[in-house]
Design a protein around this motif. Sequence first.
Motif, mmCIF file in Angstrom:
data_model
loop_
_atom_site.group_PDB
_atom_site.id
_atom_site.type_symbol
_atom_site.label_atom_id
_atom_site.label_comp_id
_atom_site.label_asym_id
_atom_site.label_seq_id
_atom_site.Cartn_x
_atom_site.Cartn_y
_atom_site.Cartn_z
ATOM 1 N N VAL A 55 -9.027 13.902 -1.731
ATOM 2 C CA VAL A 55 -8.149 14.206 -2.860
ATOM 3 C C VAL A 55 -8.083 13.001 -3.800
ATOM 4 N N GLY A 56 -7.772 13.276 -5.046
ATOM 5 C CA GLY A 56 -7.710 12.230 -6.059
ATOM 6 C C GLY A 56 -6.305 11.825 -6.434
ATOM 7 N N PHE A 57 -5.320 12.062 -5.574
ATOM 8 C CA PHE A 57 -3.931 11.734 -5.867
ATOM 9 C C PHE A 57 -3.697 10.240 -5.719
ATOM 10 N N PRO A 58 -2.605 9.724 -6.338
ATOM 11 C CA PRO A 58 -2.192 8.343 -6.058
ATOM 12 C C PRO A 58 -1.847 8.221 -4.577
ATOM 13 N N ARG A 59 -2.009 7.034 -4.018
ATOM 14 C CA ARG A 59 -1.850 6.904 -2.575
ATOM 15 C C ARG A 59 -0.942 5.759 -2.174
ATOM 16 N N THR A 60 -0.244 5.947 -1.076
ATOM 17 C CA THR A 60 0.481 4.890 -0.387
ATOM 18 C C THR A 60 -0.285 4.532 0.877
ATOM 19 N N PHE A 61 -0.882 5.554 1.494
ATOM 20 C CA PHE A 61 -1.624 5.381 2.731
ATOM 21 C C PHE A 61 -3.117 5.405 2.440
ATOM 22 N N HIS A 62 -3.919 5.002 3.398
ATOM 23 C CA HIS A 62 -5.372 5.108 3.258
ATOM 24 C C HIS A 62 -5.834 6.530 3.535
ATOM 25 N N ALA A 63 -5.182 7.190 4.491
ATOM 26 C CA ALA A 63 -5.524 8.568 4.855
ATOM 27 C C ALA A 63 -4.350 9.171 5.613
ATOM 28 N N ILE A 64 -4.369 10.495 5.747
ATOM 29 C CA ILE A 64 -3.369 11.209 6.536
ATOM 30 C C ILE A 64 -4.118 11.970 7.620
ATOM 31 N N LEU A 65 -3.739 11.728 8.861
ATOM 32 C CA LEU A 65 -4.341 12.422 9.996
ATOM 33 C C LEU A 65 -3.368 13.490 10.465
ATOM 34 N N GLY A 66 -3.787 14.750 10.386
ATOM 35 C CA GLY A 66 -2.912 15.867 10.725
ATOM 36 C C GLY A 66 -3.206 16.480 12.079
ATOM 37 N N ARG A 67 -2.732 17.713 12.250
ATOM 38 C CA ARG A 67 -2.890 18.418 13.535
ATOM 39 C C ARG A 67 -4.327 18.551 13.994
ATOM 40 N N PRO A 68 -5.322 18.719 13.091
ATOM 41 C CA PRO A 68 -6.705 18.782 13.591
ATOM 42 C C PRO A 68 -7.116 17.513 14.351
ATOM 43 N N CYS A 69 -6.609 16.371 13.929
ATOM 44 C CA CYS A 69 -6.887 15.112 14.640
ATOM 45 C C CYS A 69 -6.193 15.110 15.998
ATOM 46 N N TYR A 70 -4.929 15.511 16.025
ATOM 47 C CA TYR A 70 -4.185 15.569 17.288
ATOM 48 C C TYR A 70 -4.915 16.461 18.282
ATOM 49 N N ALA A 71 -5.363 17.634 17.808
ATOM 50 C CA ALA A 71 -6.022 18.600 18.689
ATOM 51 C C ALA A 71 -7.357 18.073 19.202
ATOM 52 N N LYS A 72 -8.138 17.464 18.322
ATOM 53 C CA LYS A 72 -9.465 16.985 18.725
ATOM 54 C C LYS A 72 -9.372 15.888 19.780
ATOM 55 N N PHE A 73 -8.397 15.000 19.635
ATOM 56 C CA PHE A 73 -8.222 13.908 20.594
ATOM 57 C C PHE A 73 -7.254 14.270 21.717
ATOM 58 N N MET A 74 -6.624 15.459 21.638
ATOM 59 C CA MET A 74 -5.572 15.862 22.576
ATOM 60 C C MET A 74 -4.514 14.760 22.663
ATOM 61 N N ALA A 75 -4.067 14.306 21.495
ATOM 62 C CA ALA A 75 -3.121 13.198 21.380
ATOM 63 C C ALA A 75 -1.686 13.702 21.359
#
Length: 137
Positions: free
Chosen positions: A84-104
Motif C-alpha cells: 500500500v502507498g499510505f503514510p506509515r508509522t510501522f514498517h509492516a503489519i502482520l495479520g492473521r495469515p501470519c499467525y496462522a502460518k506460524f501457528m503463533a
Amino acid sequence: MVDQIIGPKRLTKLLMDGGSGLNIMYAKTLDMMGVDLMRLRPIQAPFHGFMPRKQAMPLKQIDLPITFGDPFNYRTKTLTFEVVGFPRTFHAILGRPCYAKFMAIPNYTYLKLKMLGPHMVITVGTSFQQAYECEVE
C-alpha cells in the motif's frame, strides 16, 4: 510490535495485528529494503477496514520470507503482503495469515508472540518504550 527479518533486512517496527485479515507492507518500506520491484504482482481486489468507511486498493502484492527466532532456534516462512502507498508509522503489519502460518500465539498484555521452533518455543517481543514511541508517532 516485533523486530524481525523480512526479506534481506531486519525491520524494527512490525505491528502484529490479530484483527487484520491481511499482511500489509508499505511501499516506502520496500524502497528502504531495496526490493526489486519486478517481484511485485498486480492485484485488483480492494480491502476494507484500513480507513473508516472507505475501501482501500493495494498497489500490488509481493511474497517475502520472514524469520522469527535466533540463529539457534528459528523458523522462516514466505508470506504474501499487500503493498500500500499510505503514510506509515510501522514498517509492516502482520495479520492473521501470519499467525496462522506460524501457528503463533500473541499475548498483547506482555507484548510477546510465541510459536513452536525446531528446538524449543520461540518468544519474540518488544519493549514497552518502543511500543509507546510508535504510538506517539
